[in-house]
Design a protein around this motif. Structure first.
Motif, PDB file in Angstrom:
ATOM      1  N   TYR A 389      -3.569  -9.026 -33.665  1.00  0.00           N
ATOM      2  CA  TYR A 389      -2.621  -9.940 -33.168  1.00  0.00           C
ATOM      3  C   TYR A 389      -1.597  -9.331 -32.301  1.00  0.00           C
ATOM      4  CZ  TYR A 389       0.921 -13.602 -32.247  1.00  0.00           C
ATOM      5  OH  TYR A 389       1.572 -14.571 -31.445  1.00  0.00           O
ATOM      6  N   LEU A 390      -0.848  -8.358 -33.005  1.00  0.00           N
ATOM      7  CA  LEU A 390       0.187  -7.651 -32.157  1.00  0.00           C
ATOM      8  C   LEU A 390      -0.351  -6.877 -30.990  1.00  0.00           C
ATOM      9  CD1 LEU A 390       1.988  -6.051 -35.296  1.00  0.00           C
ATOM     10  CD2 LEU A 390       2.622  -8.213 -33.858  1.00  0.00           C
ATOM     11  N   ILE A 391      -1.554  -6.306 -30.920  1.00  0.00           N
ATOM     12  CA  ILE A 391      -1.871  -5.384 -30.060  1.00  0.00           C
ATOM     13  C   ILE A 391      -2.650  -6.355 -28.883  1.00  0.00           C
ATOM     14  CG2 ILE A 391      -3.893  -3.780 -29.361  1.00  0.00           C
ATOM     15  CD1 ILE A 391      -3.323  -2.322 -31.955  1.00  0.00           C
ATOM     16  N   LYS A 392      -3.187  -7.496 -29.194  1.00  0.00           N
ATOM     17  CA  LYS A 392      -3.793  -8.141 -28.233  1.00  0.00           C
ATOM     18  C   LYS A 392      -2.460  -9.212 -27.442  1.00  0.00           C
ATOM     19  CE  LYS A 392      -8.512  -8.749 -28.830  1.00  0.00           C
ATOM     20  NZ  LYS A 392      -9.424  -9.026 -27.648  1.00  0.00           N
ATOM     21  N   THR A 393      -1.499  -9.270 -28.010  1.00  0.00           N
ATOM     22  CA  THR A 393      -0.462  -9.966 -27.568  1.00  0.00           C
ATOM     23  C   THR A 393       0.713  -9.178 -26.920  1.00  0.00           C
ATOM     24  OG1 THR A 393       0.808 -10.488 -29.446  1.00  0.00           O
ATOM     25  CG2 THR A 393      -0.771 -12.026 -28.892  1.00  0.00           C
ATOM     26  N   ASN A 394       0.560  -7.842 -27.501  1.00  0.00           N
ATOM     27  CA  ASN A 394       1.449  -6.873 -26.813  1.00  0.00           C
ATOM     28  C   ASN A 394       3.076  -7.144 -27.674  1.00  0.00           C
ATOM     29  OD1 ASN A 394       2.185  -4.412 -25.589  1.00  0.00           O
ATOM     30  ND2 ASN A 394       2.909  -5.387 -23.699  1.00  0.00           N
ATOM     31  N   GLN A 395       3.118  -7.440 -28.617  1.00  0.00           N
ATOM     32  CA  GLN A 395       4.251  -7.783 -29.220  1.00  0.00           C
ATOM     33  C   GLN A 395       4.515  -6.993 -30.480  1.00  0.00           C
ATOM     34  OE1 GLN A 395       4.891 -11.936 -30.539  1.00  0.00           O
ATOM     35  NE2 GLN A 395       3.307 -12.645 -28.963  1.00  0.00           N
ATOM     36  N   PRO A 396       5.749  -6.791 -30.889  1.00  0.00           N
ATOM     37  CA  PRO A 396       6.305  -5.943 -31.836  1.00  0.00           C
ATOM     38  C   PRO A 396       6.068  -6.818 -33.237  1.00  0.00           C
ATOM     39  CG  PRO A 396       8.232  -6.560 -30.776  1.00  0.00           C
ATOM     40  CD  PRO A 396       6.980  -6.896 -29.980  1.00  0.00           C
ATOM     41  N   TYR A 397       6.063  -5.901 -34.410  1.00  0.00           N
ATOM     42  CA  TYR A 397       6.083  -6.644 -35.502  1.00  0.00           C
ATOM     43  C   TYR A 397       7.392  -7.286 -35.885  1.00  0.00           C
ATOM     44  CZ  TYR A 397       6.065  -7.809 -40.535  1.00  0.00           C
ATOM     45  OH  TYR A 397       5.856  -8.331 -41.730  1.00  0.00           O
ATOM     46  N   SER A 398       7.412  -8.798 -36.314  1.00  0.00           N
ATOM     47  CA  SER A 398       8.696  -9.358 -36.869  1.00  0.00           C
ATOM     48  C   SER A 398       8.292 -10.012 -37.976  1.00  0.00           C
ATOM     49  CB  SER A 398       8.972 -10.335 -35.644  1.00  0.00           C
ATOM     50  OG  SER A 398       9.974 -11.062 -36.228  1.00  0.00           O
ATOM     51  N   TYR A 399       9.075  -9.677 -38.979  1.00  0.00           N
ATOM     52  CA  TYR A 399       9.005 -10.176 -40.550  1.00  0.00           C
ATOM     53  C   TYR A 399       9.363 -11.819 -40.288  1.00  0.00           C
ATOM     54  CZ  TYR A 399       9.937 -11.235 -45.242  1.00  0.00           C
ATOM     55  OH  TYR A 399       9.866 -11.717 -46.660  1.00  0.00           O
ATOM     56  N   GLU A 400      10.345 -12.179 -39.728  1.00  0.00           N
ATOM     57  CA  GLU A 400      10.806 -13.597 -39.605  1.00  0.00           C
ATOM     58  C   GLU A 400       9.552 -14.399 -38.894  1.00  0.00           C
ATOM     59  OE1 GLU A 400      12.534 -10.950 -38.749  1.00  0.00           O
ATOM     60  OE2 GLU A 400      14.205 -11.247 -40.451  1.00  0.00           O
TER      61      GLU A 400
END
Length: 406
Positions: A389-400
């Motif tokens: 998911y993170l790589i497909k959406t180009n987003q950093p990890y967020s615990y929240e």
């Protein structure tokens, strides 16, 4: 009219079966060198310039053929060995040879792919290079394990108390092996006869991160361990020389591993997923680049199930009549990636690790689960889902924002 070229790749040669509309029209054998590749290119041109080419991945042997096809911009379908085995199997297969295998690969391409197979996503060559680099890293690691096993055996003869469970040195630290290069036998420590001289020799070795205080502490520990050691061989034994050589070898292998990872990071620093993976708690630059090297360009996977199958944590299912077997992971995928993911999850569920949904999911089901290993595999699946998911959406990890409440 549809033409498929099936190729069975061996060590130095390849059997070719050219099939047009399920009919084998020509068979030949080529060498896996430029003479053979040029012959293959001539055959391709004879059949329209772009026939379908299918062959099995046979490790380093098929890599030469694959590279040639890439350089010539020819479409090819490379099969997983397990898929190829199932395709080639006919009846009892009492008569198996390379010629028949090439035929089966070509003919089954018609039945398995009614439309011509097209490679939808081509990876950047950097991923294949990273894979080769990581495999060398793993080879260094295996060499280090063997050297450590030999060293532990010799240590029982020359300085058994050095690694005692109560008050001994930790072999997971570099300092332990560095000290064994200086003092490969307990008698050497006892002969020095002075604690300050012992600390001075450690300082003079210029070990990284060792100052006067650490050197004095190490000298005191060495002094106590050597005093109570029960020698099995004299200091003049060849085992003393072996101990020093093995300690030097282990240190050299550790340095080689560190250098290899640094080269991998330098090569992969242009990849955006390298930084994204490092936003996940428990994944540093070392783990991130090694994951990328084994998983490749994750964007080529459309679903988590595809990635699970590639790693080998997809589950088996046998449901026939009244029989329904227990579900287990297939382990048919990439064992290198599976190992990295396993130890990444082990690190992420550590209580000292930063908040993450992997640890939350593990702790939530720990009491109810009868198998710790199955629970870890389940968290490997969740980690794969997160990475995809993170790589497909180009987003950093967020615990929240992670699904830690599920």
């Amino acid at each position: 009219m549809r033409t498929v070229i099936g190729i069975d790749v061996s060590k130095n040669k390849a059997n070719i079966a050219i099939t047009t509309d399920l009919v084998v029209v020509r068979e030949s054998v080529i060498s896996l060198d430029m003479l053979g590749f040029n012959e293959l290119k001539h055959v391709v041109l004879q059949f329209g310039g772009n026939p379908e080419i299918v062959f099995e991945a046979t490790g380093v042997y098929s890599r030469r053929l694959e590279y040639f096809l890439q350089q010539e911009h020819l479409n090819y379908h490379i099969l997983n060995p397990l898929v190829a085995k199932n395709r080639i199997a006919t009846g009892s297969r009492l008569r198996k040879n390379d010629r028949r295998d090439a035929r089966r690969l070509a003919i089954t391409e018609f039945t398995e792919h009614l439309e011509p197979y097209l490679l939808a996503y081509k990876q950047d060559p950097i991923y294949r290079e990273l894979t080769d680099m990581n495999r060398y890293y793993d080879q260094l690691n295996e060499d280090k394990k063997r050297a450590r096993n030999r060293a532990h055996r010799v240590l029982q003869l020359v300085f058994a108390s050095f690694g005692a469970s109560n008050g001994g040195f930790d072999f997971d630290t570099k300092l332990a092996w560095e000290l064994l290069t200086l003092f490969p036998h307990a008698q050497i420590v006892r002969e020095i006869g002075d604690l300050n001289e012992l600390a001075s020799q450690i300082l003079m070795a210029h070990f990284k991160g060792i100052g006067p205080k650490r050197a004095h502490d190490a000298a005191r520990k060495l002094w106590k361990l050597a005093a109570k050691n029960g020698d099995a061989v004299p200091v003049t034994s060849d085992n003393t020389r072996q101990m020093k050589l093995l300690a030097d070898q282990i240190l050299a292998l550790e340095i080689a591993q560190d250098q290899q990872v640094s080269r991998m990071i330098d090569l992969g620093k242009s990849l955006p997923e390298l930084k994204l993976l490092q936003t996940i708690p428990g994944i540093g630059s070392n783990t991130a680049i090694r994951l990328i090297s084994e998983l490749g360009d994750i964007r080529r996977f459309h679903t988590r199930q595809q990635l699970n199958s590639y790693v080998g944590i997809d589950t088996t299912e046998v449901d026939s009549g009244d029989h329904q077997s227990a579900r287990h992971i297939t382990k048919h995928g990439n064992p290198h990636a599976r190992r990295i993911l396993y130890w990444t999850v082990i690190l992420m569920i550590n209580p000292q690790m930063d908040n993450n949904h992997i640890r939350d999911g593990y702790q939530k089901r720990r009491e109810a689960s009868s198998s710790k290993k199955k629970l870890i595999v389940r968290q490997m699946d969740r980690l794969i889902k997160t990475i995809l998911y993170l790589i497909k959406t180009n987003q950093p990890y967020s615990y929240e924002l992670s699904p830690h409440s599920k």
